[in-house]
Design a protein around this motif. Structure first.
Motif, PDB file in Angstrom:
ATOM      1  N   ASN A   1       0.717  -1.094  -0.386  1.00 20.55           N
ATOM      2  CA  ASN A   1       0.369  -0.333   0.569  1.00 20.55           C
ATOM      3  C   ASN A   1       0.822   1.079   0.359  1.00 20.55           C
ATOM      4  N   LYS A   2       1.525   1.159  -0.739  1.00 16.86           N
ATOM      5  CA  LYS A   2       3.002   2.904  -1.353  1.00 16.86           C
ATOM      6  C   LYS A   2       3.422   2.921   0.237  1.00 16.86           C
ATOM      7  N   ASN A   3       4.088   1.794   0.922  1.00 14.87           N
ATOM      8  CA  ASN A   3       5.532   1.507   1.337  1.00 14.87           C
ATOM      9  C   ASN A   3       6.482   0.962   1.443  1.00 14.87           C
ATOM     10  N   GLN A   4       6.696   0.174   0.252  1.00 13.13           N
ATOM     11  CA  GLN A   4       7.995   0.025  -0.411  1.00 13.13           C
ATOM     12  C   GLN A   4       8.647   0.416   0.032  1.00 13.13           C
ATOM     13  N   THR A   5       8.682   1.377   0.433  1.00 17.06           N
ATOM     14  CA  THR A   5      10.417   1.780   0.849  1.00 17.06           C
ATOM     15  C   THR A   5      10.423   1.106   1.800  1.00 17.06           C
ATOM     16  N   LYS A   6       9.679   1.169   2.692  1.00 10.24           N
ATOM     17  CA  LYS A   6       9.464   0.266   4.281  1.00 10.24           C
ATOM     18  C   LYS A   6       9.959  -0.876   4.174  1.00 10.24           C
ATOM     19  N   TYR A   7       9.246  -1.486   3.728  1.00  8.73           N
ATOM     20  CA  TYR A   7       9.542  -3.293   3.989  1.00  8.73           C
ATOM     21  C   TYR A   7      10.125  -3.909   2.724  1.00  8.73           C
ATOM     22  N   ILE A   8      10.769  -3.569   0.930  1.00 13.00           N
ATOM     23  CA  ILE A   8      11.169  -3.932   0.570  1.00 13.00           C
ATOM     24  C   ILE A   8      12.481  -4.450   0.704  1.00 13.00           C
ATOM     25  N   LEU A   9      13.398  -4.120   1.594  1.00 15.26           N
ATOM     26  CA  LEU A   9      14.642  -3.865   2.406  1.00 15.26           C
ATOM     27  C   LEU A   9      14.584  -5.405   2.980  1.00 15.26           C
ATOM     28  N   PRO A  10      13.934  -5.292   3.786  1.00 15.65           N
ATOM     29  CA  PRO A  10      13.177  -6.118   4.913  1.00 15.65           C
ATOM     30  C   PRO A  10      13.487  -7.736   4.328  1.00 15.65           C
ATOM     31  N   MET A  11      12.465  -7.571   3.389  1.00 18.29           N
ATOM     32  CA  MET A  11      12.355  -8.737   2.695  1.00 18.29           C
ATOM     33  C   MET A  11      12.983  -9.301   1.857  1.00 18.29           C
ATOM     34  N   ILE A  12      13.961  -8.384   1.560  1.00 18.67           N
ATOM     35  CA  ILE A  12      15.143  -8.907   0.975  1.00 18.67           C
ATOM     36  C   ILE A  12      15.843 -10.120   1.513  1.00 18.67           C
ATOM     37  N   GLN A  13      15.516  -9.539   3.062  1.00 20.65           N
ATOM     38  CA  GLN A  13      16.767  -9.254   4.720  1.00 20.65           C
ATOM     39  C   GLN A  13      16.306 -10.880   5.350  1.00 20.65           C
ATOM     40  N   THR A  14      15.649 -10.783   5.018  1.00 21.12           N
ATOM     41  CA  THR A  14      14.768 -12.220   5.336  1.00 21.12           C
ATOM     42  C   THR A  14      14.779 -13.397   4.586  1.00 21.12           C
ATOM     43  N   ILE A  15      14.852 -13.236   2.842  1.00 19.29           N
ATOM     44  CA  ILE A  15      14.546 -14.798   2.776  1.00 19.29           C
ATOM     45  C   ILE A  15      16.575 -15.240   2.474  1.00 19.29           C
ATOM     46  N   LEU A  16      16.750 -13.848   2.082  1.00 18.13           N
ATOM     47  CA  LEU A  16      18.574 -13.545   1.713  1.00 18.13           C
ATOM     48  C   LEU A  16      18.408 -14.852   3.295  1.00 18.13           C
ATOM     49  N   LYS A  17      18.165 -14.273   4.658  1.00 21.44           N
ATOM     50  CA  LYS A  17      18.421 -15.321   6.007  1.00 21.44           C
ATOM     51  C   LYS A  17      18.143 -16.883   5.894  1.00 21.44           C
ATOM     52  N   LYS A  18      16.763 -17.115   5.628  1.00 20.91           N
ATOM     53  CA  LYS A  18      16.368 -18.514   5.408  1.00 20.91           C
ATOM     54  C   LYS A  18      16.831 -18.985   4.759  1.00 20.91           C
ATOM     55  N   ASN A  19      17.665 -19.075   4.096  1.00 18.97           N
ATOM     56  CA  ASN A  19      17.943 -19.481   3.137  1.00 18.97           C
ATOM     57  C   ASN A  19      20.359 -19.785   3.122  1.00 18.97           C
ATOM     58  N   SER A  20      20.706 -18.981   4.140  1.00 22.36           N
ATOM     59  CA  SER A  20      22.215 -18.616   4.569  1.00 22.36           C
ATOM     60  C   SER A  20      22.835 -18.351   3.379  1.00 22.36           C
ATOM     61  N   LEU A  21      22.110 -17.568   3.445  1.00 24.65           N
ATOM     62  CA  LEU A  21      22.555 -16.929   1.902  1.00 24.65           C
ATOM     63  C   LEU A  21      23.663 -15.142   2.231  1.00 24.65           C
ATOM     64  N   HIS A  22      24.486 -14.808   1.256  1.00 24.83           N
ATOM     65  CA  HIS A  22      24.961 -13.066   1.946  1.00 24.83           C
ATOM     66  C   HIS A  22      24.827 -12.841   0.231  1.00 24.83           C
TER      67      HIS A  22
END
Length: 223
Positions: free
Chosen positions: A33-54
């Motif tokens: 809902n137009k808050n992409q700047t708030k969520y997108i970087l944490p979401m990227i961090q989450t998907i990388l962390k779940k796969n133990s990737l840097h």
């Protein structure tokens, strides 16, 4: 060895993150809902962390470049540019409507796709895609911005079986179009960016971070 690809889109009301890693696709989607700047970087961090990737293990960044709203499209491109520059890796930038066409094909087995996306209360972005025998999408180069009456006329011209997909379809009386199947979507999903990459070599074309041109619903602002 397969490439590790981080794909993401925030061109509409969404944040959609996908990761191709060891031949498997992982996804993380939410309405922002137009808050992409708030969520997108944490979401990227989450998907990388779940796969133990840097981040330095990513080989390719793959994104949507619009058409879309100003904030969401710029957010996607700015993050991709920063990652590409910092990690020295290429970007694949694909049209948002192309991603939606691929989404319709994978979800509904649709080779003919008409996409209708709301711009405002009186205008919509309309584009046709047909998947050809070489397994890539063709779209007709023509006017893209239409009012409701003009869009209705386009629907009446479709004589074969088409999937009509978009986010403003309640404006149309679906039962009067015999050859058309209407499918509502809230936003394009980034997993279909990866699907395009895997489907045909033309969707693997790399670009550099400074050459990406954002596409907005109304017009291209940078030429």
């Amino acid at each position: 060895m397969s490439k590790t690809i981080l794909a993401f889109d925030s061109s509409m009301s969404n944040c959609s993150i996908s990761l191709l890693y060891k031949n498997y696709i992982y996804n993380n989607n939410r309405i922002c809902n137009k808050n992409q700047t708030k969520y997108i970087l944490p979401m990227i961090q989450t998907i990388l962390k779940k796969n133990s990737l840097h981040l330095n293990e990513i080989d390719i960044i793959a994104i949507s470049k619009g058409p879309g709203n100003f904030i969401g499209t710029r957010t996607t491109i700015a993050i991709a540019q920063g990652l590409s520059l910092g990690l020295n890796i290429p970007i694949i930038a694909l049209s948002t409507t192309l991603i939606i066409a691929e989404q319709a094909f994978r979800m509904f087995n649709a080779n003919r796709v008409l996409i209708i996306l709301k711009i405002n209360n009186t205008e919509m972005y309309v584009i046709k895609y047909i998947k050809n025998k070489k397994n890539y999408w063709n779209n007709k180069k023509s006017k893209r911005i239409f009012n409701i009456e003009e869009t209705v006329k386009i629907l009446y011209t479709l004589k074969q079986k088409w999937i009509v997909i978009g986010n403003n379809l309640e404006l149309f009386s679906e039962n009067i179009y015999k050859n058309l199947i209407f499918k509502h979507i809230d936003f394009p999903k980034s997993e279909f960016i990866i699907s395009l990459y895997l489907s045909h070599k033309r969707y693997r074309k790399h670009t550099t971070f400074h050459t990406i041109l954002p596409i907005y619903f109304k017009k291209i602002l940078f030429k």
